[in-house]
Structure formats: structure tokens, C-alpha cells
Design a protein around this motif. Structure first.
Motif, mmCIF file in Angstrom:
data_model
loop_
_atom_site.group_PDB
_atom_site.id
_atom_site.type_symbol
_atom_site.label_atom_id
_atom_site.label_comp_id
_atom_site.label_asym_id
_atom_site.label_seq_id
_atom_site.Cartn_x
_atom_site.Cartn_y
_atom_site.Cartn_z
ATOM 1 N N GLY A 225 -1.651 -9.907 -77.159
ATOM 2 C CA GLY A 225 -2.342 -9.341 -75.994
ATOM 3 C C GLY A 225 -3.508 -10.211 -75.585
ATOM 4 N N HIS A 226 -4.074 -9.883 -74.465
ATOM 5 C CA HIS A 226 -5.243 -10.583 -73.937
ATOM 6 C C HIS A 226 -6.392 -10.456 -74.932
ATOM 7 N N GLY A 227 -7.113 -11.549 -75.079
ATOM 8 C CA GLY A 227 -8.223 -11.547 -76.032
ATOM 9 C C GLY A 227 -9.301 -10.542 -75.698
ATOM 10 N N ALA A 228 -9.317 -10.057 -74.457
ATOM 11 C CA ALA A 228 -10.372 -9.127 -74.046
ATOM 12 C C ALA A 228 -9.938 -7.673 -74.162
ATOM 13 N N LYS A 229 -8.672 -7.461 -74.478
ATOM 14 C CA LYS A 229 -8.139 -6.096 -74.402
ATOM 15 C C LYS A 229 -8.325 -5.337 -75.716
ATOM 16 N N LEU A 230 -8.731 -4.064 -75.621
ATOM 17 C CA LEU A 230 -8.826 -3.204 -76.804
ATOM 18 C C LEU A 230 -7.541 -2.403 -76.916
ATOM 19 N N TYR A 231 -6.773 -2.612 -77.985
ATOM 20 C CA TYR A 231 -5.570 -1.800 -78.196
ATOM 21 C C TYR A 231 -5.323 -1.647 -79.691
ATOM 22 N N ASP A 232 -4.543 -0.653 -80.073
ATOM 23 C CA ASP A 232 -4.273 -0.387 -81.490
ATOM 24 C C ASP A 232 -3.107 -1.219 -81.983
ATOM 25 N N ASN A 233 -3.044 -1.346 -83.333
ATOM 26 C CA ASN A 233 -1.898 -1.971 -84.004
ATOM 27 C C ASN A 233 -1.696 -3.460 -83.730
ATOM 28 N N SER A 234 -2.768 -4.175 -83.414
ATOM 29 C CA SER A 234 -2.579 -5.634 -83.303
ATOM 30 C C SER A 234 -2.386 -6.158 -84.729
ATOM 31 N N GLN A 290 -4.691 -12.578 -78.600
ATOM 32 C CA GLN A 290 -4.587 -11.941 -79.911
ATOM 33 C C GLN A 290 -3.188 -12.233 -80.443
ATOM 34 N N PRO A 291 -3.076 -12.852 -81.648
ATOM 35 C CA PRO A 291 -1.766 -13.330 -82.110
ATOM 36 C C PRO A 291 -0.841 -12.189 -82.535
ATOM 37 N N SER A 292 0.453 -12.476 -82.559
ATOM 38 C CA SER A 292 1.423 -11.437 -82.915
ATOM 39 C C SER A 292 1.736 -11.407 -84.407
ATOM 40 N N GLU A 293 1.188 -12.385 -85.160
ATOM 41 C CA GLU A 293 1.419 -12.412 -86.608
ATOM 42 C C GLU A 293 0.148 -12.825 -87.327
ATOM 43 N N ALA A 294 -0.058 -12.259 -88.494
ATOM 44 C CA ALA A 294 -1.209 -12.661 -89.319
ATOM 45 C C ALA A 294 -0.832 -12.438 -90.781
ATOM 46 N N GLU A 295 -1.256 -13.368 -91.627
ATOM 47 C CA GLU A 295 -0.804 -13.326 -93.014
ATOM 48 C C GLU A 295 -1.972 -13.647 -93.950
ATOM 49 N N ALA A 296 -1.962 -13.036 -95.126
ATOM 50 C CA ALA A 296 -2.982 -13.349 -96.140
ATOM 51 C C ALA A 296 -2.315 -13.477 -97.499
ATOM 52 N N GLY A 297 -2.883 -14.333 -98.340
ATOM 53 C CA GLY A 297 -2.345 -14.527 -99.691
ATOM 54 C C GLY A 297 -3.368 -14.083 -100.715
ATOM 55 N N PHE A 298 -2.904 -13.433 -101.762
ATOM 56 C CA PHE A 298 -3.791 -12.952 -102.820
ATOM 57 C C PHE A 298 -3.294 -13.427 -104.177
ATOM 58 N N ASP A 299 -4.234 -13.868 -105.000
ATOM 59 C CA ASP A 299 -3.931 -14.127 -106.402
ATOM 60 C C ASP A 299 -4.352 -12.869 -107.153
ATOM 61 N N VAL A 300 -3.358 -12.122 -107.616
ATOM 62 C CA VAL A 300 -3.625 -10.874 -108.342
ATOM 63 C C VAL A 300 -3.247 -11.115 -109.801
ATOM 64 N N ARG A 301 -4.110 -10.734 -110.739
ATOM 65 C CA ARG A 301 -3.800 -10.924 -112.162
ATOM 66 C C ARG A 301 -3.829 -9.572 -112.853
#
Ligand code: ZN
Ligand code: ZN
Length: 443
Positions: A225-234, A290-301
Motif C-alpha cells: 500500500g501507499h506509504g502514507a496510508k493507515l490500514y490493518d494487516n500490513s 509498504q512492502p507485501s512481505e517481511a521476514e525475521a530470523g531468530f536464533d533460539v536455544r
């Protein structure tokens, strides 16, 4: 003084000096340190470790010590060097001294000394990647054997030394294949020593188990979506909610350690190791999209004391719920669901007491047994049903594994050699069969 008396005194001192040198041919420490430096100077950092160079160096050491050597290559390009000092009773189960030859990469420009120069500063600190993790241990084993051989000591049990590749990337092509191999079974190993951690105080640290690595990636998708737009579930909003949830859990676990209620090895650690999102341009990122994908990596022990089922439930319900368009994937997930691989620290495991006794004989003190807060190759040997103890003899040393400016003081390194000398002596002279060994023999 009479001339005859002078001559007698002179001869007496010559004979004394000769015998001192002959009886204990202790090598000077500059040579010992220089061998350690040579090993550290071989760049075995991932992703292109110089494994053949390190194998060649280790074999030259083995030859200078008259140790038998063989090179196992379970995977091409990844040699594992196996050395053997045959005991007087080769039927008794053997001692395996394991160490990995690879190291993690270093950001050279952020170090005060180049990480593969192995410079020694005025304080005697040796700076190098691998100085703590764990080239120190590999060469200390060899130096201890050099001294024992020099003193005429003969082991009763056989000693093996394995120098394995790839520990830092999971050990699959190294210790894992080795521990599962026919060659390993034929070695008839009874106890394994592997790496531990330095201690900032004066007590050596000893490890009887370790955490499992869960390398987790979580991914969010959503409408762009537009960087200025407020919307849910991005995608970004959804990922941030997950990160917040993981952070709260991290804080609660860390809080237990900070409050002194749990040891570092007893809680789950969660650390974010990468973030990947945004629409790239040649010079940066698009700012009003606003991008359609975002990812994070975690090192969990995950320690053997934690409940892996409830942790997995937490991940799927709170950190990556499908209701928020999230998915997750384990790049690596340890063994927690099967059996707990824990080495006994009580009387059922005589190797534990023997190790403690040996360290004390070398004038060392030992802290409370711990769970290793990260992972080591010891897990593959424990999985074979063997006792494995994590131990790296370094006290009064800050913990700098995988950090900038990793160093070990040369006096600490030399003291560690004496500690291993004592351990190898005790272990190889122990002639009773442990309960496990006896039951294995009956099979
Ligand atoms: Zn290590
Ligand atoms: Zn490491």
C-alpha cells in the motif's frame, strides 16, 4: 678452597644440570606459543576454511610426536584428522579428545589486531579468531601429550584425538558423520572431551549437556500500500507484533537469569539475527511503499530442561499465527523431541569425578556443573550413548567466542596444557570398566 674441591663441585654441578635437563626435557614456552600461533594463523573461517592446510599442520604435529594418524573425508574437501596414541591395554574403551578446526568469520577492520596474525601484546594476550573457540583446546591436547611422552609416561587406555570440520555450521559433514560411522564404532570410545567456555573468575567451567539450536525464520505477508496510508494487516505491522511477542518472552527468560533464579544454561534464549523487508532501489529502499512481505530470523536455544512442545506452540500461536498471515520455518531444529542427551555428573559416571580430581591435582578449582548455553559437537557423541564433557581450560578470561578481538593470555594457555596433562594421565590410567562400558561389553 682447594683445587680438588673446586673441581669436584664443578663436576657435581655439571652432572646435576645434565640430569635435570635429561630427566625433565621441558620445552621452552616460546616454542609452545609459536606452534599455537601457527595453528591460529591458518584461516579456517567459513565460508572457505583452509581445511587442507590445517590438516597438514596437524599431521606434521602428529609426526613430531610419533602419533598414528589418518585422514577421514566423509565429505570431499572436509578432512577430519584422527590421531591415536595406543595404550598398553588397547582392549579397554578409549578416551576421545575432540576439537573443531573451523572458526566463525571475523570483521577484520573491527579488530585491534588482525584476526589471523595471532599477535601477542605486552600483556601476553594472543589475539586471534579461534584463540578461545577452540584451536586452543586442540593444540593443548597435543602439547599435553608432548609433555607426557617426554616424561616417559605410557597410557593404559588408548587416546584418540579428532580434529573435525564444520562444527560452526552444524557439524553435519564432520562430527555427526564421524560419530555415526563404522570407523568410530571400531574405536571403542568410552568418554569424549569437547569444548566448554572460559570463566571470567578463577573457577573452571564444566558442561554436562547443552542447548539445542532452533534456527527459526518467520515470515509475514500482507497487502502492499501507499506509504502514507493507515490500514490493518500490513506485512510490516504483522511482523512487528511477532517481534514484540518474541521480545517479551526473551525478557522474561533473561529476567530469570538476571534475578539469579536460573543459570544461563537453563533458560530459553531468543535473539533476532536478521530482518529482511522493503523494496530495494540501487541506492537504498523505496520510501513510500509498504512492502507485501517481511521476514525475521531468530536464533533460539532450548535447554534440555525446557518443554519443547509448549515452546513450539508458542511459536505457532503467538509468534507466527496463521490468523495474522504468518508462516514459520526451522532452518535447524535440535533433538529435544526425542531423548534428552545429558551426561551424568553423579557417581554413575566415574569420568566426572576423575576430571574434577585431575583439575584439582593441577591446582585448579571447578565451578558448579553447567548446561552449555550454545551448541557443540558433543551432542553427536552423547547421541551415541557416550558420556561427553565440555571443558575448555581458561580462567580469568572474558568470554569472547564469536566476538571481535577474541584473545587468550599465553600464561592461561600454558596452564591449560598442565591441566590436560593431569586429565590425560588420570583418564588413561583408569582401568576399571564403568557400568556402561561393562554392559556394552556384554552385548
Ligand atoms: Zn566451538
Ligand atoms: Zn563457536
Amino acid at each position: 678452597m682447594e683445587d680438588a674441591l673446586k673441581i669436584r663441585l664443578f663436576l657435581h654441578s655439571i652432572i646435576t644440570i645434565y640430569f635435570c635437563l635429561y630427566i625433565s626435557p621441558v620445552e621452552s614456552s616460546p616454542e609452545i606459543i609459536s606452534r599455537f600461533q601457527q595453528y591460529l594463523q591458518i584461516n579456517t573461517a567459513h565460508p572457505n576454511p583452509k581445511y587442507y592446510e590445517s590438516a597438514e599442520f596437524l599431521i606434521s604435529q602428529a609426526e613430531s610426536l610419533n602419533l598414528e594418524h589418518e585422514t577421514l573425508e566423509f565429505v570431499k574437501g572436509k578432512p577430519l584428522v584422527l590421531l591415536k596414541w595406543t595404550g598398553k591395554n588397547p582392549n579397554l574403551p578409549a578416551i576421545l579428545l575432540n576439537s573443531h578446526t573451523d572458526v566463525v568469520p571475523a570483521e577484520h577492520h573491527k579488530w585491534n589486531h588482525s584476526p589471523f596474525d595471532a599477535n601477542v601484546d605486552e600483556a601476553g594476550d594472543i589475539y586471534a579468531r579461534g584463540s578461545q573457540d577452540m584451536k586452543c583446546v586442540g593444540l593443548q591436547y597435543l602439547e599435553a601429550i608432548r609433555r607426557l611422552k617426554g616424561s616417559g609416561f605410557q597410557p593404559i587406555r588408548t587416546v584418540y584425538l579428532s580434529f573435525v570440520p564444520d562444527e560452526e555450521i552444524g557439524g553435519h559433514d564432520g562430527a555427526e558423520k564421524f560419530a555415526e560411522s563404522e570407523r568410530f564404532k571400531k574405536m571403542n570410545v568410552g568418554i569424549v572431551l569437547d569444548e566448554g567456555l572460559p570463566s571470567p573468575d578463577e573457577n573452571y567451567r564444566i558442561f554436562y549437556a547443552e542447548k539445542c539450536a532452533w534456527w527459526l525464520t518467520i515470515k509475514a505477508t500482507g497487502l502492499p500500500g501507499h506509504g502514507a496510508k493507515l490500514y490493518d494487516n500490513s506485512a510490516m505491522e504483522n511482523l512487528l507484533k511477532s517481534i514484540e511477542s518474541a521480545r517479551r518472552f526473551r525478557a522474561s527468560q533473561f529476567g530469570l537469569v538476571k534475578a539469579g533464579l536460573m543459570a544461563e544454561g537453563e533458560v530459553v534464549s531468543v535473539n533476532m539475527v536478521f530482518l529482511k523487508a522493503g523494496t530495494p532501489t540501487p541506492t537504498g529502499f523505496v520510501m513510500n511503499l509498504q512492502p507485501s512481505e517481511a521476514e525475521a530470523g531468530f536464533d533460539v536455544r532450548v535447554p534440555p530442561t525446557a518443554d519443547p512442545i509448549s515452546l513450539e506452540k508458542r511459536i505457532s500461536e503467538e509468534w507466527a499465527p496463521s490468523s495474522r498471515n504468518m508462516t514459520f520455518e526451522f532452518k535447524q531444529q535440535g533433538y529435544n523431541f526425542e531423548k534428552k542427551f545429558v551426561t551424568a555428573t553423579d557417581n554413575s559416571n566415574p569420568w566426572w569425578k576423575l576430571l574434577e580430581g585431575a583439575v584439582e591435582k593441577a591446582n585448579g578449582k571447578i565451578g558448579k556443573p553447567e548446561i552449555f548455553p550454545a551448541s557443540t559437537d558433543a551432542r553427536y557423541f552423547r547421541k551415541q550413548g557416550l558420556p561427553a564433557i565440555g571443558f575448555s581450560p581458561m580462567i580469568n578470561t572474558p568470554v569472547l567466542l564469536h566476538d571481535h578481538n577474541e584473545f587468550l593470555n599465553q600464561d592461561e594457555y600454558l596452564k591449560g596444557i598442565a591441566v590436560y596433562e593431569s586429565i590425560i594421565k588420570e583418564y588413561t590410567s583408569y582401568i576399571e570398566l564403568t557400568d556402561n562400558e561393562a554392559s556394552r561389553d556384554e552385548l
